[in-house]
Scaffold this motif. Structure first.
Motif, PDB file in Angstrom:
ATOM      1  N   GLY A 125      -6.598   4.914   1.100  1.00 18.42           N
ATOM      2  CA  GLY A 125      -7.578   3.936   1.706  1.00 18.42           C
ATOM      3  C   GLY A 125      -6.696   2.570   1.524  1.00 18.42           C
ATOM      4  O   GLY A 125      -7.451   1.560   1.787  1.00 18.42           O
ATOM      5  N   GLY A 126      -5.074   2.860   2.334  1.00 12.30           N
ATOM      6  CA  GLY A 126      -4.395   1.731   1.909  1.00 12.30           C
ATOM      7  C   GLY A 126      -3.140   1.799   1.301  1.00 12.30           C
ATOM      8  O   GLY A 126      -2.393   3.157   0.968  1.00 12.30           O
ATOM      9  N   TYR A 127      -2.257   0.548   0.677  1.00 14.32           N
ATOM     10  CA  TYR A 127      -0.975   1.017   0.546  1.00 14.32           C
ATOM     11  C   TYR A 127      -1.186   1.110  -0.969  1.00 14.32           C
ATOM     12  O   TYR A 127       0.024   0.163  -1.670  1.00 14.32           O
ATOM     13  CB  TYR A 127      -0.157  -0.197   0.948  1.00 14.32           C
ATOM     14  N   GLY A 128      -1.437   1.092  -1.672  1.00 12.58           N
ATOM     15  CA  GLY A 128      -1.381   1.170  -2.574  1.00 12.58           C
ATOM     16  C   GLY A 128      -0.664   2.285  -3.576  1.00 12.58           C
ATOM     17  O   GLY A 128      -0.688   1.958  -5.118  1.00 12.58           O
ATOM     18  N   ALA A 129      -0.139   3.254  -3.134  1.00 13.01           N
ATOM     19  CA  ALA A 129       0.685   4.051  -3.037  1.00 13.01           C
ATOM     20  C   ALA A 129       1.976   3.163  -3.685  1.00 13.01           C
ATOM     21  O   ALA A 129       2.897   3.342  -4.413  1.00 13.01           O
ATOM     22  CB  ALA A 129       1.084   5.084  -2.865  1.00 13.01           C
ATOM     23  N   TRP A 130       1.939   1.752  -3.103  1.00 17.47           N
ATOM     24  CA  TRP A 130       3.116   0.741  -3.644  1.00 17.47           C
ATOM     25  C   TRP A 130       3.193  -0.456  -3.501  1.00 17.47           C
ATOM     26  O   TRP A 130       2.836  -1.201  -2.960  1.00 17.47           O
ATOM     27  CB  TRP A 130       3.927   1.251  -1.840  1.00 17.47           C
TER      28      TRP A 130
END
Length: 389
Positions: A373-378
């Motif tokens: 659901g977004g760029y939380g992996a980075w």
């Protein structure tokens, strides 16, 4: 008036008798040298043997007395008779008391007669002291040759000490309260003995020890099955221990723990273990029909989306890896978007991320973004670029 014949005859008989008696006295009277305890005198006797001579002089012989020659020996003119009375001695030799009889007239003579090593010995009375017939009590400490091992040195010493303790005092060896002495201090000393002194020192010290941390796994339903993530790095704790060290002749013999306390508690390492089941991959959309219109290639919807996404991923790649889509830093993260291998494979990637094309890396990244659901992996770079997480 002339003497009568009778008178002359009587006088002649008297003279004859006197002469005969004198001759007999001179024949049977013997001059004998008699020595009693070193005191010598000459006696005249008609006795036939030594015992009779002594009886005539009123000398009584006991069982411990010594007579030379023997009592039944014959006596003749010039015979020398030696008499020594026995004396009872109580002699304590190196702490052991013994009672003996001797005909010695002095202490020195008695020591030699009894076979006691007296050269260099300590005697409680004067060696020249006379011993009378009442006897004498005295003590003797004989010299002993011993080997002393102490303070890294071995030496031979001679001492009249009775015990190990006295011997060490004689040679000025000072002892500490903890020192080990072999044999023990109260051991009776004998010649050829070996005395060993072991120096014991005790030191107190503070030592530090690390406390290992534990590794704890914690389930996390936000991570897919097979994916793990370190939530908290482990950290070793610190233990402070007070000890007592015992050294023998400078070598550590034992260590005793006196007390201990934890200065810093260890921090457990926490690993998140994914429990989320991965969503099935969507069916691939059919390829759009070919568009021969040149203007379509410049302004079509698909082209516009690719340009927007490519710009986002390029910016992320620039932040994560300096824009190098084939980088392998050796730290467990690969490619332009710095995937770890588990995440890459979990979202359908094959091989290693950096071995795949930029387009393939973006494709996998989009799946990861859409799933999260977004760029939380980075997180760091997303925050820097202002991207939703």
């Amino acid at each position: 008036m002339r003497p009568s014949v009778k008178t002359i005859a009587i006088n002649a008989s008297v003279v004859t008798a006197l002469v005969a008696g004198g001759v007999a006295y001179m024949t049977f009277d013997n001059a004998v040298s008699l020595s009693v305890d070193g005191e010598t005198e000459t006696v005249h006797t008609f006795a036939g043997n030594v015992e009779d001579v002594l009886d005539g002089q009123g000398i009584e012989i006991g069982p411990h007395d010594e007579v030379v020659p023997s009592l039944d020996s014959k006596v003749e003119d010039g015979t020398e008779i030696n008499v020594r009375y026995g004396r009872q001695l109580t002699v304590t030799v190196d702490g052991t008391e013994q009672t003996v009889w001797t005909t010695a007239l002095s202490v020195d003579e008695a020591l030699a007669e009894l076979g006691i090593r007296h050269e260099g010995a300590e005697v409680s009375v004067a060696r020249s002291r006379d011993i009378d017939r009442s006897g004498l009590n005295f003590e003797v400490q004989t010299p002993k040759d011993v080997t002393l091992v102490a303070d890294g040195d071995t030496r031979e010493v001679t001492t009249t000490a009775l015990t190990v303790r006295e011997a060490l005092a004689d040679v000025d060896v000072e002892l500490g309260d903890r020192d080990i002495i072999e044999p023990s201090l109260d051991t009776k000393l004998s010649s050829e003995a070996e005395i060993v002194v072991k120096r014991v020192t005790v030191k107190k010290d503070t030592v530090e020890r690390e406390i290992d941390f534990e590794t704890v796994e914690k389930e996390d339903d936000s991570l897919e099955v097979g994916v793990t993530q370190v939530e908290t790095e482990g950290k070793k704790g610190l233990l402070e221990r007070r000890v007592e060290k015992t050294f023998i002749d400078g070598e550590l013999d034992k260590t005793k723990k006196l007390s201990e306390k934890v200065v810093e508690e260890p921090v457990d390492k926490v690993i998140l273990v994914g429990t989320k089941e991965p969503e099935p991959e969507p069916e691939p959309e059919p390829d759009p029909p070919a568009d021969d219109d040149d203007g379509g290639s410049d302004g079509g919807g698909g082209g516009s989306d690719d340009n927007v996404d490519g710009g986002v991923w390029d910016r992320l790649a620039q932040c994560e890896s300096g824009g190098d889509w084939s980088i392998n830093t050796g730290n467990g993260y690969y490619g332009g978007l710095q995937f770890n291998l588990q995440t890459w494979q979990a979202y359908g990637g094959s091989g290693y991320p950096h071995e795949n094309s930029k387009a393939e890396q973006i494709r996998i990244a989009e799946k990861l973004r859409d799933d999260r659901g977004g760029y939380g992996a980075w997180p760091a770079c997303a925050a820097k670029l202002g991207l939703p997480t």
